[in-house]
Motif scaffolding. Structure first.
Motif, PDB file in Angstrom:
ATOM      1  N   ARG A  19       0.829  -1.218   0.000  1.00 43.08           N
ATOM      2  CA  ARG A  19       0.000   0.000   0.000  1.00 43.08           C
ATOM      3  C   ARG A  19       0.853   1.252   0.000  1.00 43.08           C
ATOM      4  N   SER A  20       1.951   1.220   0.739  1.00 45.03           N
ATOM      5  CA  SER A  20       2.831   2.391   0.770  1.00 45.03           C
ATOM      6  C   SER A  20       3.494   2.619  -0.588  1.00 45.03           C
ATOM      7  N   SER A  24       0.987   4.184  -2.880  1.00 39.37           N
ATOM      8  CA  SER A  24       0.796   5.597  -2.534  1.00 39.37           C
ATOM      9  C   SER A  24       1.936   6.455  -3.069  1.00 39.37           C
ATOM     10  N   CYS A  55       1.580   6.872  -6.833  1.00 40.33           N
ATOM     11  CA  CYS A  55       0.530   7.839  -7.176  1.00 40.33           C
ATOM     12  C   CYS A  55       0.999   9.262  -6.955  1.00 40.33           C
ATOM     13  N   ARG A  56       1.773   9.499  -5.882  1.00 40.12           N
ATOM     14  CA  ARG A  56       2.303  10.844  -5.649  1.00 40.12           C
ATOM     15  C   ARG A  56       3.304  11.220  -6.737  1.00 40.12           C
ATOM     16  N   GLY A  71      -0.399  11.597   1.014  1.00 42.02           N
ATOM     17  CA  GLY A  71      -1.517  10.895   0.487  1.00 42.02           C
ATOM     18  C   GLY A  71      -2.266  11.395  -0.703  1.00 42.02           C
TER      19      GLY A  71
END
Length: 582
Positions: free
Chosen positions: A395-396, A399, A402-403, A577
């Motif tokens: 998940r990290s 994230s 996506c950033r 996030g």
């Protein structure tokens, strides 16, 4: 009468072979191109020998290639590139550059010299536009949001492929006439030929715009077909007369028609001719494939196919993802674009004599069939592949990716129509336009000096100097002020590029400037890697100096590592996030 009988016999035979290939493709649920290639290979002179008249096969192949490129030019005009946006240009540049480097390294692995490796690199730089569209339609994916971007990327690839075809067609003509390949003369000859075609394209485009009311007034189907076919033949004849491939002229003819308001009507009327003769083109490709050669060179076929597919997948996925699309959409794009292109086959026919010991044409034809089958298999299971990749990422990690995508999109927006960087780019192009006439005159003078000046050395103050070298020195002195003007604008543009990273406030100014510098350094090192073997050969250095290529390659790895660390730092400093889809 015997010639006419042979023509109709060859025409009828190719039509039956095309029908047989279409049946195979439909049976296997594959694009028609695969069935046409296999049918041509099985029924050709190197296998069953049912089709053996090579003269008429070659004629249909040339006309089919011209019609194929004419239809591509009608559908995707040159003006679309100018409106495609920075995302398309960046994505196409990353994919083209990466595939070119991988193709070049494949040539090096095979033990080839600089020029044969360059030929393989050029042939492996392009994906198939025709098969991409067929596959996306077959799996009902044409409505995906990333498709317009991919179409623009393929248009840019097609334009670059036309330039490569001009290079190899001129290279083949020069080799057949002189038996050697002077690179400087060759580049000037290619530039001169492309300039002639460009002037003819611009003149006819301007003429058609003035005659638009007249053309629209007699817009019957018969007249439009005759106009399209006549323009295609005219440009093909012009290209052939100046040493280029007729297919290049056909592409520019199609692009000329694409700029008119009657483009849709022309595309509809020409489509049946394009489909028929492009089918003959792919059949003729299969007819020229030798199964005996494949049985001997199958390791090379596997190396080329695997190298192209892995490199294409590894390049397209991050390029499309960082352009603002989800991971699944990026995987769909990579799966559909991992097919060796039809332009690769056209270039292979011209570049085959440059690669001794390998049947480049047969190898790429087999690679096209293999990559098409694998691409179709990937698209049929794309959802499960995307789910597996998503589950493999924590998940990290998702994230952070996506950033990083958000940051890349913010930077690219500075290059778009409303971005601040466009002002600096216009200033740079204005400087190029101001000095364009001078550069053109200097280039033309260099071309004339290489062709017409003698080879006897001149004695100047006790030193001997070749006349063309003296002309080159004078050309540098004459164009020095203009070059300084352009370099000044390029320096300002480089500063604007650095500011694009800083303006988004995802990192400190020092970090962003360092990343911009790393990017420019990476481009310079990539050029150095490509030119390194040529420089060694021109300076007649011992073969051991070829090992010095390890130095720029190692430097490239260090720069890439530094860029990745800077990207991580820039993304880590962004506010937490992103809720965007992975």
């Amino acid at each position: 009468m015997q010639l006419l009988d042979q023509f109709f016999l060859s025409f009828g035979t190719l039509s039956i072979v095309a029908l047989f290939g279409a049946f195979l493709s439909n049976r296997w649920r594959q694009p028609t191109v695969v069935g046409l290639l296999i049918a041509g290979m099985v029924l050709g002179p190197h296998a069953l020998g049912i089709v053996s008249n090579s003269d008429f096969v070659q004629l249909f192949a040339e006309f089919g290639a011209a019609m194929l490129l004419f239809s591509i030019g009608v559908e995707f005009s040159l003006s679309k590139i100018l409106n495609s946006g920075m995302r398309s240009l960046v994505t196409a540049s990353v994919i083209l550059g990466g595939l070119f480097l991988v193709g070049y390294e494949i040539g090096v692995i095979l033990g080839l010299d600089y020029l044969p490796s360059l030929a393989i690199a050029a042939c492996l730089s392009f994906s198939s536009t025709t098969i991409f569209v067929r596959l996306m339609q077959q799996y009902k994916l044409m409505e995906e949001p990333q498709v317009p971007l991919l179409i623009s990327v393929l248009v840019i690839e097609d334009i670059v492929a036309v330039a490569f075809m001009a290079f190899f067609s001129s290279l083949g003509a020069e080799t057949s006439q002189t038996g050697h390949m002077p690179i400087f003369d060759l580049l000037l000859s290619v530039l001169f030929s492309l300039a002639v075609m460009g002037v003819a394209y611009l003149v006819l485009r301007a003429l058609f715009k003035r005659l638009r009311p007249f053309i629209i007034s007699f817009k019957s189907e018969e007249n439009l077909i005759l106009l399209s076919m006549g323009l295609c033949v005219l440009f093909a004849l012009l290209a052939s007369s100046i040493g280029l491939s007729p297919s290049i002229g056909a592409f520019l003819a199609g692009s000329t028609m694409a700029g008119l308001s009657i483009r849709d009507e022309v595309e509809r009327l020409v489509a049946p001719f394009s489909l028929a003769f492009s089918s003959f083109f792919f059949i003729s490709i299969g007819l020229l494939v030798s199964p005996a050669v494949l049985a001997v060179q199958w390791p090379v076929v596997l190396l080329v196919s695997a190298g192209f597919m892995l490199a294409s997948f590894a390049l397209v996925v991050p390029a499309v993802f960082l352009s603002g699309f989800s991971a699944r959409q990026a995987i769909v794009s990579a799966s559909a674009m991992m097919v060796v292109g039809e332009f690769s086959l056209l270039m292979a026919r011209q570049a085959d004599p440059l690669v001794p010991g390998l049947d480049l044409f047969t190898i790429l034809s087999a690679s096209m069939m293999i990559t098409t089958l694998v691409s179709s298999l990937m698209l049929s299971r794309v959802n499960s592949v995307a789910d597996n990749i998503r589950d493999a990422c924590s998940r990290s990690s998702r994230s952070r990716l996506c950033r990083l995508r958000d940051y890349t999109m913010a930077v690219l927006s500075e290059f778009e129509q409303e971005g601040a960087l466009r002002t600096h780019a216009r200033s740079t192009f204005a400087a190029l336009r101001r000095n364009l006439t001078l550069f053109a005159v200097v280039a033309f003078g260099l071309w004339l000096s290489r062709r017409w000046l003698g080879t006897n050395a001149l004695q100047i103050s006790g030193y001997s100097m070749h006349p063309s070298t003296l002309v080159l020195v004078l050309a540098v002195l004459v164009s020095a002020p203009a070059l300084l003007d352009v370099l000044k604008e390029l320096r300002l543009l480089g500063g604007a590029v650095s500011a694009a990273f800083i303006r988004n406030r995802f990192g400190e100014e020092r970090t962003a400037k360092r990343m911009a510098f790393d990017f420019l350094l990476l481009v310079g090192l990539a050029l150095l890697v490509l030119l390194h073997p040529l420089a060694i050969d021109l300076m007649a250095l011992p073969d051991i100096f070829h090992w010095s290529i390890i130095i720029p390659i190692s430097a490239m790895l260090l720069v890439v590592g530094d860029m990745l660390s800077m990207l991580h730092l820039l993304v880590a400093k962004k506010a937490a996030g992103s809720g965007a889809e992975f």
